[in-house]
Design a protein around this motif. Structure first.
Motif, mmCIF file in Angstrom:
data_model
loop_
_atom_site.group_PDB
_atom_site.id
_atom_site.type_symbol
_atom_site.label_atom_id
_atom_site.label_comp_id
_atom_site.label_asym_id
_atom_site.label_seq_id
_atom_site.Cartn_x
_atom_site.Cartn_y
_atom_site.Cartn_z
ATOM 1 N N ARG A 144 2.043 -1.807 -8.343
ATOM 2 C CA ARG A 144 2.715 -2.826 -9.152
ATOM 3 C C ARG A 144 3.325 -3.939 -8.308
ATOM 4 N N GLU A 145 3.638 -3.641 -7.048
ATOM 5 C CA GLU A 145 4.195 -4.639 -6.139
ATOM 6 C C GLU A 145 3.639 -4.376 -4.758
ATOM 7 N N GLY A 146 3.344 -5.420 -4.028
ATOM 8 C CA GLY A 146 2.858 -5.263 -2.668
ATOM 9 C C GLY A 146 1.456 -4.680 -2.630
ATOM 10 N N SER A 147 1.160 -3.982 -1.551
ATOM 11 C CA SER A 147 -0.154 -3.362 -1.408
ATOM 12 C C SER A 147 0.037 -1.910 -0.979
ATOM 13 N N TRP A 148 -0.935 -1.119 -1.282
ATOM 14 C CA TRP A 148 -0.874 0.304 -0.937
ATOM 15 C C TRP A 148 -2.284 0.772 -0.620
ATOM 16 N N PRO A 149 -2.739 0.513 0.592
ATOM 17 C CA PRO A 149 -4.096 0.922 0.952
ATOM 18 C C PRO A 149 -4.144 2.394 1.342
ATOM 19 N N GLY A 150 -4.505 3.231 0.417
ATOM 20 C CA GLY A 150 -4.598 4.645 0.772
ATOM 21 C C GLY A 150 -4.116 5.560 -0.321
ATOM 22 N N ASP A 151 -3.782 6.762 0.098
ATOM 23 C CA ASP A 151 -3.390 7.828 -0.818
ATOM 24 C C ASP A 151 -1.965 8.293 -0.541
#
Length: 117
Positions: A47-54
């Protein structure tokens, strides 16, 4: 107070076979410390920023048991099977109790920072 081990693991192009061995063996290292998976690579809705992964989250009854698990010979033996093949960040963090009040915490932080008026 409940504590958590939280990992943010980046997805590799290919998964090394040792990662599967790590996954097959980790629960046996958690059992003596009452560690239980809460999240294990489920769908991430950013929902905010980035989250590359698990995301992986493991719950422990308290911080002492979380630390004891991570430092245990059994976990240290399998840790390289993940750490050598997956890039990621791992933290241990205490949870909050049922009476947690974020407004009270904000007031205490303001006071500690000399910003209370």
């Amino acid at each position: 107070m409940t504590a958590y081990a939280i990992a943010h693991l980046r997805r590799p192009e290919t998964v090394h076979p040792e990662v599967f061995e790590y996954m097959e063996r980790i629960q046996a290292t958690l059992d003596p410390y009452s560690g239980r998976f809460v999240v294990h690579g489920g769908t991430v809705d950013v929902r905010e920023g980035s989250w590359p992964g698990d995301v992986v989250m493991i719950r422990f009854p308290d911080m002492g048991r979380a630390r004891a698990w991570y430092d245990s010979p059994a976990y240290q033996e399998i840790l390289p099977k993940r750490a050598d093949h997956l890039v990621g960040d791992v933290i241990l963090v205490e949870g909050v109790g049922p009476d947690h009040d974020p407004a009270r915490k904000a007031a205490a932080m303001r006071t500690a920072l000399g910003m209370d008026g």
